[in-house]
Design a protein around this motif. Sequence first.
Motif, PDB file in Angstrom:
ATOM      1  N   ILE A 261       0.827  -1.203   0.000  1.00 20.16           N
ATOM      2  CA  ILE A 261       0.000   0.000   0.000  1.00 20.16           C
ATOM      3  C   ILE A 261       0.862   1.254   0.000  1.00 20.16           C
ATOM      4  O   ILE A 261       0.546   2.254  -0.654  1.00 20.16           O
ATOM      5  CB  ILE A 261      -0.938  -0.021   1.225  1.00 20.16           C
ATOM      6  N   ASN A 262       1.987   1.198   0.715  1.00 15.29           N
ATOM      7  CA  ASN A 262       2.864   2.357   0.845  1.00 15.29           C
ATOM      8  C   ASN A 262       3.499   2.767  -0.484  1.00 15.29           C
ATOM      9  O   ASN A 262       3.987   3.889  -0.626  1.00 15.29           O
ATOM     10  CB  ASN A 262       3.955   2.054   1.879  1.00 15.29           C
ATOM     11  N   GLN A 263       3.497   1.881  -1.446  1.00 15.38           N
ATOM     12  CA  GLN A 263       4.018   2.234  -2.766  1.00 15.38           C
ATOM     13  C   GLN A 263       3.143   3.266  -3.465  1.00 15.38           C
ATOM     14  O   GLN A 263       3.606   3.977  -4.345  1.00 15.38           O
ATOM     15  CB  GLN A 263       4.137   0.976  -3.626  1.00 15.38           C
ATOM     16  N   GLY A 264       1.865   3.339  -3.078  1.00 10.62           N
ATOM     17  CA  GLY A 264       0.968   4.279  -3.732  1.00 10.62           C
ATOM     18  C   GLY A 264       0.421   5.364  -2.829  1.00 10.62           C
ATOM     19  O   GLY A 264      -0.106   6.361  -3.325  1.00 10.62           O
ATOM     20  N   HIS A 265       0.527   5.189  -1.504  1.00  7.92           N
ATOM     21  CA  HIS A 265      -0.056   6.161  -0.584  1.00  7.92           C
ATOM     22  C   HIS A 265       0.846   6.327   0.638  1.00  7.92           C
ATOM     23  O   HIS A 265       1.487   5.370   1.077  1.00  7.92           O
ATOM     24  CB  HIS A 265      -1.437   5.705  -0.095  1.00  7.92           C
ATOM     25  N   PRO A 266       0.849   7.537   1.210  1.00 10.13           N
ATOM     26  CA  PRO A 266       1.517   7.678   2.511  1.00 10.13           C
ATOM     27  C   PRO A 266       0.693   6.991   3.586  1.00 10.13           C
ATOM     28  O   PRO A 266      -0.530   6.858   3.473  1.00 10.13           O
ATOM     29  CB  PRO A 266       1.545   9.200   2.726  1.00 10.13           C
ATOM     30  N   LEU A 267       1.367   6.527   4.623  1.00  6.27           N
ATOM     31  CA  LEU A 267       0.716   5.838   5.725  1.00  6.27           C
ATOM     32  C   LEU A 267       0.780   6.705   6.979  1.00  6.27           C
ATOM     33  O   LEU A 267       1.798   7.345   7.251  1.00  6.27           O
ATOM     34  CB  LEU A 267       1.388   4.496   6.008  1.00  6.27           C
ATOM     35  N   VAL A 268      -0.294   6.703   7.737  1.00  7.69           N
ATOM     36  CA  VAL A 268      -0.296   7.318   9.060  1.00  7.69           C
ATOM     37  C   VAL A 268      -0.577   6.211  10.063  1.00  7.69           C
ATOM     38  O   VAL A 268      -1.673   5.646  10.095  1.00  7.69           O
ATOM     39  CB  VAL A 268      -1.357   8.434   9.177  1.00  7.69           C
ATOM     40  N   PHE A 269       0.433   5.849  10.851  1.00  8.36           N
ATOM     41  CA  PHE A 269       0.297   4.811  11.861  1.00  8.36           C
ATOM     42  C   PHE A 269      -0.308   5.429  13.126  1.00  8.36           C
ATOM     43  O   PHE A 269       0.218   6.414  13.651  1.00  8.36           O
ATOM     44  CB  PHE A 269       1.647   4.186  12.179  1.00  8.36           C
ATOM     45  N   ASP A 383      -4.892  11.410  -0.893  1.00 13.05           N
ATOM     46  CA  ASP A 383      -5.426  10.481   0.088  1.00 13.05           C
ATOM     47  C   ASP A 383      -4.306  10.017   1.004  1.00 13.05           C
ATOM     48  O   ASP A 383      -3.116  10.121   0.680  1.00 13.05           O
ATOM     49  CB  ASP A 383      -6.066   9.267  -0.598  1.00 13.05           C
ATOM     50  N   VAL A 384      -4.694   9.523   2.160  1.00  7.83           N
ATOM     51  CA  VAL A 384      -3.779   8.978   3.162  1.00  7.83           C
ATOM     52  C   VAL A 384      -4.418   7.706   3.698  1.00  7.83           C
ATOM     53  O   VAL A 384      -5.630   7.656   3.914  1.00  7.83           O
ATOM     54  CB  VAL A 384      -3.561   9.977   4.328  1.00  7.83           C
ATOM     55  N   MET A 385      -3.603   6.684   3.910  1.00  9.76           N
ATOM     56  CA  MET A 385      -4.110   5.448   4.510  1.00  9.76           C
ATOM     57  C   MET A 385      -3.786   5.460   6.004  1.00  9.76           C
ATOM     58  O   MET A 385      -2.620   5.558   6.404  1.00  9.76           O
ATOM     59  CB  MET A 385      -3.485   4.234   3.840  1.00  9.76           C
ATOM     60  N   LEU A 386      -4.831   5.392   6.819  1.00 10.51           N
ATOM     61  CA  LEU A 386      -4.668   5.350   8.266  1.00 10.51           C
ATOM     62  C   LEU A 386      -4.547   3.900   8.712  1.00 10.51           C
ATOM     63  O   LEU A 386      -5.358   3.052   8.321  1.00 10.51           O
ATOM     64  CB  LEU A 386      -5.866   5.995   8.955  1.00 10.51           C
ATOM     65  N   GLU A 439      -7.091  -3.096   9.770  1.00  6.68           N
ATOM     66  CA  GLU A 439      -7.400  -2.845   8.364  1.00  6.68           C
ATOM     67  C   GLU A 439      -7.128  -1.380   8.042  1.00  6.68           C
ATOM     68  O   GLU A 439      -7.680  -0.473   8.656  1.00  6.68           O
ATOM     69  CB  GLU A 439      -8.874  -3.156   8.097  1.00  6.68           C
ATOM     70  N   PRO A 440      -6.243  -1.098   7.050  1.00  5.27           N
ATOM     71  CA  PRO A 440      -5.969   0.304   6.699  1.00  5.27           C
ATOM     72  C   PRO A 440      -7.233   0.996   6.188  1.00  5.27           C
ATOM     73  O   PRO A 440      -8.057   0.390   5.492  1.00  5.27           O
ATOM     74  CB  PRO A 440      -4.904   0.202   5.599  1.00  5.27           C
ATOM     75  N   LEU A 441      -7.372   2.276   6.528  1.00  2.00           N
ATOM     76  CA  LEU A 441      -8.561   3.049   6.173  1.00  2.00           C
ATOM     77  C   LEU A 441      -8.165   4.192   5.249  1.00  2.00           C
ATOM     78  O   LEU A 441      -7.240   4.957   5.552  1.00  2.00           O
ATOM     79  CB  LEU A 441      -9.221   3.621   7.425  1.00  2.00           C
ATOM     80  N   SER A 442      -8.854   4.324   4.139  1.00  2.00           N
ATOM     81  CA  SER A 442      -8.661   5.478   3.263  1.00  2.00           C
ATOM     82  C   SER A 442      -9.293   6.696   3.920  1.00  2.00           C
ATOM     83  O   SER A 442     -10.509   6.743   4.123  1.00  2.00           O
ATOM     84  CB  SER A 442      -9.300   5.219   1.896  1.00  2.00           C
ATOM     85  N   ALA A 443      -8.481   7.694   4.256  1.00  2.00           N
ATOM     86  CA  ALA A 443      -9.010   8.881   4.930  1.00  2.00           C
ATOM     87  C   ALA A 443     -10.025   9.593   4.042  1.00  2.00           C
ATOM     88  O   ALA A 443     -11.083  10.027   4.520  1.00  2.00           O
ATOM     89  CB  ALA A 443      -7.870   9.827   5.303  1.00  2.00           C
ATOM     90  N   ARG A 444      -9.724   9.722   2.744  1.00  2.00           N
ATOM     91  CA  ARG A 444     -10.661  10.402   1.838  1.00  2.00           C
ATOM     92  C   ARG A 444     -11.979   9.652   1.736  1.00  2.00           C
ATOM     93  O   ARG A 444     -13.054  10.243   1.838  1.00  2.00           O
ATOM     94  CB  ARG A 444     -10.030  10.573   0.451  1.00  2.00           C
ATOM     95  N   GLU A 445     -11.910   8.344   1.554  1.00  2.00           N
ATOM     96  CA  GLU A 445     -13.142   7.564   1.421  1.00  2.00           C
ATOM     97  C   GLU A 445     -13.982   7.628   2.682  1.00  2.00           C
ATOM     98  O   GLU A 445     -15.205   7.802   2.626  1.00  2.00           O
ATOM     99  CB  GLU A 445     -12.805   6.107   1.096  1.00  2.00           C
ATOM    100  N   ARG A 446     -13.342   7.483   3.845  1.00  2.00           N
ATOM    101  CA  ARG A 446     -14.111   7.462   5.085  1.00  2.00           C
ATOM    102  C   ARG A 446     -14.706   8.840   5.388  1.00  2.00           C
ATOM    103  O   ARG A 446     -15.853   8.948   5.818  1.00  2.00           O
ATOM    104  CB  ARG A 446     -13.243   7.011   6.264  1.00  2.00           C
ATOM    105  N   LEU A 447     -13.932   9.909   5.183  1.00  2.00           N
ATOM    106  CA  LEU A 447     -14.465  11.246   5.431  1.00  2.00           C
ATOM    107  C   LEU A 447     -15.642  11.534   4.512  1.00  2.00           C
ATOM    108  O   LEU A 447     -16.647  12.123   4.922  1.00  2.00           O
ATOM    109  CB  LEU A 447     -13.365  12.296   5.254  1.00  2.00           C
ATOM    110  N   SER A 448     -15.536  11.118   3.248  1.00  2.00           N
ATOM    111  CA  SER A 448     -16.645  11.313   2.316  1.00  2.00           C
ATOM    112  C   SER A 448     -17.864  10.509   2.752  1.00  2.00           C
ATOM    113  O   SER A 448     -18.995  10.995   2.705  1.00  2.00           O
ATOM    114  CB  SER A 448     -16.219  10.894   0.898  1.00  2.00           C
ATOM    115  N   ALA A 449     -17.635   9.275   3.178  1.00  5.33           N
ATOM    116  CA  ALA A 449     -18.747   8.429   3.613  1.00  5.33           C
ATOM    117  C   ALA A 449     -19.446   9.012   4.837  1.00  5.33           C
ATOM    118  O   ALA A 449     -20.654   8.829   5.013  1.00  5.33           O
ATOM    119  CB  ALA A 449     -18.241   7.023   3.923  1.00  5.33           C
ATOM    120  N   TYR A 450     -18.706   9.732   5.676  1.00  5.20           N
ATOM    121  CA  TYR A 450     -19.287  10.307   6.884  1.00  5.20           C
ATOM    122  C   TYR A 450     -19.900  11.684   6.635  1.00  5.20           C
ATOM    123  O   TYR A 450     -20.305  12.364   7.582  1.00  5.20           O
ATOM    124  CB  TYR A 450     -18.237  10.413   7.983  1.00  5.20           C
TER     125      TYR A 450
END
Length: 791
Positions: A261-269, A383-386, A439-450
């Motif tokens: 996943i890190n190859q395409g997105h930054p990760l926030v642990f 996007d960022v993966m949490l 499970e990594p979470l797409s910040a953009r997808e989750r914020l949009s869903a909320y």
Amino acid sequence: MIDHRPDAPAPPAPGGAPQSVVALVDAGSPVERELIGGWLAEGGIDAEFGVDAPVTQLDLDAEAVALRLVGRRDDPLVVPIRVLWLPAERDGVRRMTFADLATLSNPRKPHRLLQRRLVHKAPDRHLVLTGQPARLSELRANNPAVAGSADPFARAIVRAGIVALERAERAVIGDRYKVPRLVAEEILDSPEFLRRLDRIADDTGASPREVYRRAERALRELVAAQSRLVSDLFTQAMRPVHASAWKVDYDRSGLAELRRINQGHPLVFLPSHRSYVDAFVLGDALARNDFPPNHVIGGANLRFWPMGPIARRTGTVFIRRSFGDDEVYKAVVEEYFAYLLAKRFNLEWYFEGGRTRTGKLRPPRYGLLNYLAAAIRSRRIDDVMLVPVSITYERLNELGAIASEQAGGVKKPEGLPWLARYIRNQQHSAGNVYIRFGEPLSARERLSAYGDPLLPAAPATDPAAPEVDVQERKAVQLLAFEVAVGINAVTPITVNALVTLVLLGVHERALTLGEVRMALEPVRGYIRQRGLPSGEFDTVDDDFGLAAVLEQLSLARVVTVYRGGVEPVYSIQTGAYLEAAFYRNSAVHWFVNRAILELSVLAAVEAPEGEQLDAGWEAAYRLRDLLKFEFFFPERTEFAAEMTSEMLLADPNWRDRTADGTVGTDVLAAFADTGFIMAHRVLRSFFDAQLVVAERLAAREPAPLDRKEFIDECLAVGRQMLLQQRLHSPESVSSELFASAVKLADNHGLLDPDSPDLPARRRAFADELVVIGARISRAAALDPSNRTEGP
């Protein structure tokens, strides 16, 4: 070099073969210049890029580039070049060690005399490195905002060259050495950031020059100056500290997926926070799997010498606890966050805001997540993966201090003496530490869903975070909730959590080894039935292993063993109830629904016939509301489905037993027959703490409340109630539990002195908790572990 983002694609093929080449030479010594000059003279450019053209050498320096490159009318190929020095290979790995310090030189940057010796004696210790080249026209196209100004464009070219060389170095030495360069310079050259500073100057009446200087000072204070040398040495220094205490057990398959996943997105642990050592064990696991070092967001309390300077050079970002009305500092923090994420550097922070004092996950803090959401809304990052991360310890050597703070003790300030004590305390074996990735979470997808509109945020006015509207704030809160649920979902139940769960549930009784085993079996059966994650449960499969676990808890002064009778008996050590509860609470979230179900069934049995099912559901929803500041519950509909599933697990015949709308004693008998009763083990301490708060509020006249003084009062009165046996256990007398209970009271409108009928509502709240306490005692009576045979 055409695009200095780490994820930039290779530059487009030039329209025609370049007629000239400019080599931007990054050399710090005559030896490096000789090596690069020799490589160029031997046709290195032609051999590597297939370009046979005259080569001009320029220093990788903004002044030289501005003078001799920026104004050229032709279109040369620009190639950054430097010499890469490597440490000696040891066991197949090239890494700096303390043995290298004997040379009084950094093997990645050897001094001049050593360089010449290495060229002759160890030719494998260096290589001439080139970064991704670009045509001058492409560099202009890639920097349109500054291409018309010689000095800013020259600085942009130098930064691009340095980053291109850094990327080329990582291809040789590995991603764990990915570190940012020239961060403050690039941010301060950003036209967008400069425009923001101008707006702040206009809004505040300050001079643009003063605002710029404040921003520059804040950036120099904030930016982590990562060093590969310090990272190598610090890892080697700290690894023995935690390696002597814990065996690190981490999820290798989870790390492999994160690397992909890190190859395409930054990760926030976003890890759980139980110990000061959390960042060390997680960082070590990531480094062993060639992840770049995270930028760890830390509090200023750890900035003391020597930890502060070392931590900054290993990637720690120290952020002020409070920003006040400092709009410049807030702009710098937001810009730095966006910069790091746009460049795909991974971040790490502990979103609980501090170490848990109870062992379970604390409520999240939203400030840094608001900055992340603001960067997405402003289109600074796509996007960022949490990544939810659970870090769980079988034993913690620092637990005594944590328990003391809960009981009202003063937290000792961090400093050099504290660090020495801390390292000394880690020299005792403490079993496993489990690192699990949710499970990594797409910040953009989750914020949009909320429901977050993902539009530019309103101007920031909050002293600690960007101002966001109600819907945006709600979206960030739901995102944080989902991260917390993700952490809990992968947190394993350790053997110590299992044993303390049993021993805390028998109220000061001592159990023989056989009785401990009998009490464990229904709990283990439930864990197997639900397929819950667990630690090394095979260690308690036989009496020898179970005795060893109890002996280790005895050495940790959590369990006491009496050996003067026919056989040893085990109980929680006097004065160690908070420590025992810490271990139990690391897994308590797995049993909360079962505990609520038991109390709901008891409430149903007490209700009039024909109203029992409704009374049971009403009790379940009420308990969920009373515990919402302690645990993470889903929405009402999902919670109802979970309770139904739990009921069918406990009693598969439940629907038949309650078909006529009544809940009889046969349902209670079905629970008792399982031998698995959780309400008194899981919930008593939380409701006892709420009772103390409720009774102290009921005894007060309506008036504004000083929360710190009130919690101190609750600690004192709680000890009295414990002596009077009105509270079940010392684990209820906890500043953290009282603080959560005060939040609950505030949420129910019980702190506002102007609230109508306040004395009556406070008294009703206390009376309700007395009823719940009685039901918990009734549930405890159903537990076979609490039944004793007469003589």
